[in-house]
Design a protein around this motif. Structure first.
Motif, PDB file in Angstrom:
ATOM      1  N   LYS A  75       0.783  -1.146  -0.074  1.00 43.03           N
ATOM      2  CA  LYS A  75      -0.003  -0.202   0.055  1.00 43.03           C
ATOM      3  C   LYS A  75       0.819   1.130   0.030  1.00 43.03           C
ATOM      4  O   LYS A  75       1.957   1.060   0.662  1.00 43.03           O
ATOM      5  N   MET A  76       0.265   2.327  -0.528  1.00 44.28           N
ATOM      6  CA  MET A  76       1.098   3.407  -0.566  1.00 44.28           C
ATOM      7  C   MET A  76       1.135   4.015   0.878  1.00 44.28           C
ATOM      8  O   MET A  76       0.214   4.222   1.605  1.00 44.28           O
ATOM      9  N   SER A  77       2.479   4.695   1.153  1.00 40.96           N
ATOM     10  CA  SER A  77       2.671   5.231   2.277  1.00 40.96           C
ATOM     11  C   SER A  77       2.234   6.722   2.329  1.00 40.96           C
ATOM     12  O   SER A  77       2.158   7.365   1.660  1.00 40.96           O
ATOM     13  N   THR A  78       1.991   7.269   3.502  1.00 41.71           N
ATOM     14  CA  THR A  78       1.286   8.400   4.070  1.00 41.71           C
ATOM     15  C   THR A  78       2.014   9.649   3.102  1.00 41.71           C
ATOM     16  O   THR A  78       1.331  10.432   2.301  1.00 41.71           O
ATOM     17  N   PRO A  79       3.436   9.870   3.290  1.00 50.47           N
ATOM     18  CA  PRO A  79       4.041  10.924   2.453  1.00 50.47           C
ATOM     19  C   PRO A  79       3.956  10.715   0.992  1.00 50.47           C
ATOM     20  O   PRO A  79       3.914  11.725   0.305  1.00 50.47           O
ATOM     21  N   ALA A  80       3.894   9.497   0.276  1.00 51.44           N
ATOM     22  CA  ALA A  80       3.811   9.194  -0.873  1.00 51.44           C
ATOM     23  C   ALA A  80       2.335   9.706  -1.428  1.00 51.44           C
ATOM     24  O   ALA A  80       1.969  10.423  -2.186  1.00 51.44           O
ATOM     25  N   ILE A  81       1.485   9.373  -0.551  1.00 50.29           N
ATOM     26  CA  ILE A  81       0.082   9.705  -0.953  1.00 50.29           C
ATOM     27  C   ILE A  81      -0.225  11.201  -0.972  1.00 50.29           C
ATOM     28  O   ILE A  81      -0.856  11.991  -1.784  1.00 50.29           O
TER      29      ILE A  81
END
Lengths: 281, 247
Positions: free
Chosen positions: B115-121
């Motif tokens: 899953k995408m990490s929060t900073p990536a999102i």
């Protein structure tokens, strides 16, 4: 253009098929001789009404390592035997791909072709979810893939996809198991196996499929693995946690892929599963 | 019909669009007439980050002008089990933006096996918004989640994708009422002797609830219900749905 000389091995009948109705060796030989003329491109029919390029593409599927699919009323399972270029040095080839939370595929044949189809299926599912806010129905996507494969059997300059898919899914119409071919045909199955030595798996499935309808998920997985086991050769290591993969999808069960140590619960006691039928899981 | 909605969104008038045809001097437009592609459906969003937890929430009132379209139109979307996005502004743009992000996240998971990490999102959202630089999403976002180090993160955005990671943020029609409160109570601004002060999760949730109550008193566009979530590395928990005044 240069017409390549084919070696005699491919001029004769496909090694995994028994040709029907040709007892006369001479006519067989004659027809084999002419096969060369009709098999060079997809847009040429043979006098018997066959497109040899498609049959050769399906041959690629038969050369891939075995995959088995089974379904019950509420779940669908695929099990796959993974190959590695080298047992020690290389990783095993991925055989099962998630398409969406409710759908997945197992492949046999050219992995690169499979990846292209997989990407297309994933895109279609995402787009469908975006537009209709509901998961894509399995049979509709399978028909789309079949139609896509058919295009490549009728356009000059485009070769057929060399991969067969076993599509498992669960949607509002229940659990599904489909097979797609390079020919553009697709079929709905209760249990099926494709790939190398799949006939052995099919024999096992033919005996057992009547019981599948109401089986719980774990029993279904065990049957799939037992069928897959039939396809391993006498000399081979059998099923290990490294060389097989299992995926399941169903009612209240999102698509889940089991590989490596997650397979141990299923591979242990596989041999005694038959006698443990009284156990519920 | 007497046009009574307060002018808060960009609109076009015939005079502005074709000045050469009017034969009159351009005059400043104070009352909005004519058609525009945007409408503000109101609402307030708040996000506060502790050390290892995030409290994030938004009200559920959807208004047009002085009217309420619905009391129950959630403004949040759960992107992963560690990340929630809340947006205020135009509901249509918010819905589309959320759908677009969800599709991108599914694709990311297919390609990367995780899953995408929060900073990536956060970066993805910024880029998505800037992509529409010349016809923006009318959405004012607050993203809250746990980053890869287990620390809490809140990001605030403008409509075209300028974003910044911060301790706390708010957006929407109640922003001007809430932000100073957060500055004082979460950032401890203009207070003395705050060296070792920290907020724990229960206090933060209580503060956010109080903030919504206060905004609901004075902002006509904020009210009805509030969805509040707490995010830790264990996952997302939803607070029981919190009622504001219906007036």
């Amino acid at each position: 253009y240069q017409r390549r000389v084919r070696d005699t091995h491919t001029v004769t009948n496909s090694p995994s098929e028994v040709k029907k109705g040709s007892l006369n060796t001479k006519s067989k030989l004659l027809r084999a001789m002419f096969r060369q003329q009709y098999d060079s491109d997809i847009t040429t029919w043979s006098p018997q009404g066959r497109l040899f390029q498609i049959e050769y593409a399906m041959e690629a599927v038969k050369q891939g390592s075995a995959v088995v699919g089974v379904k019950s009323k509420t779940h669908a399972v695929v099990a796959a035997l993974k190959r590695a270029p080298s047992n020690e040095l290389a990783a095993y080839q991925q055989k099962i791909f998630k398409i969406d939370d409710h759908m997945g595929i197992a492949i046999a044949g050219l992995t690169a072709d499979a990846r292209v189809l997989c990407k297309h299926m994933r895109t279609e599912c995402i787009n469908h979810k975006y537009v209709y806010d509901t998961p894509m129905q399995v049979n509709r996507l399978v028909v789309q893939i079949a139609d896509k494969a058919q295009i490549h059997t009728q356009k000059y300059g485009r070769r057929p996809y060399g991969v067969g898919l076993l599509v498992i899914g669960y949607d509002q119409t229940g659990a599904h198991l489909f097979e797609t071919c390079p020919s553009g045909n697709y079929s709905d199955w209760k249990a099926i196996s494709i790939g190398a030595r799949s006939q052995s798996a099919k024999t096992y499935l033919e005996k057992k499929f009547d019981t599948f309808e109401n089986l719980p998920m774990n029993s279904l997985i065990k049957h799939a693995l037992l069928a897959l086991k039939e396809t391993t050769g006498q000399q081979s290591e059998g099923l290990t946690i490294k060389n097989c993969a299992v995926a399941v999808v169903g009612l209240n069960q999102k698509f889940e892929l089991y590989e490596g140590s997650a397979l141990s619960p299923f591979l242990d006691n596989l041999d005694t599963f038959e006698t443990d039928e009284t156990m519920t899981t | 019909m007497l046009r009574t909605s307060p002018p808060s969104v960009p609109t076009f008038t015939p005079y502005q669009a074709f000045p050469e045809l009017t034969g009159v001097q351009e005059r400043p437009v104070s009352e909005a007439k004519g058609w525009g592609p945007y409408v503000n459906n109101g609402g307030t969003c708040i996000g506060v980050a502790g050390d290892d937890f995030v409290v994030i929430g938004a009200d559920t009132r959807m208004s047009v002008g002085y009217a309420i379209n619905t009391r129950n139109s959630p403004k949040y979307i759960k992107l992963t089990d560690k990340c929630i996005l809340v947006s205020s502004g135009m509901q249509a743009d918010i819905a589309t933006l959320h759908k677009t992000l969800v599709s991108r996240l599914v694709w990311y998971e297919h390609q990367n096996g995780k899953k995408m990490s929060t900073p990536a999102i956060a970066q993805l959202l910024g880029n998505t918004l800037y992509y529409r630089r010349f016809f923006p999403y009318y959405a004012f976002n607050v993203l809250g989640g746990i980053d890869e180090d287990g620390k809490a993160a809140v990001y605030s955005y403008d409509a075209v994708g300028s974003f910044e990671r911060c301790q706390y943020s708010s957006s929407g029609t109640g922003q001007t009422l809430v932000q100073p409160l957060l500055d004082n109570q979460v950032g401890f601004r203009n207070q003395n002797n705050v060296a070792n002060r920290k907020l724990n999760m229960e206090d933060t949730v209580a503060l956010v609830k109080d903030a919504f109550t206060s905004v609901g008193e004075r902002d006509i566009y904020t009210g009805d219900y509030v969805n509040i979530f707490t995010i830790t590395k264990e996952g997302i928990k939803e607070e029981p749905v919190f009622r504001l005044k219906f007036d």
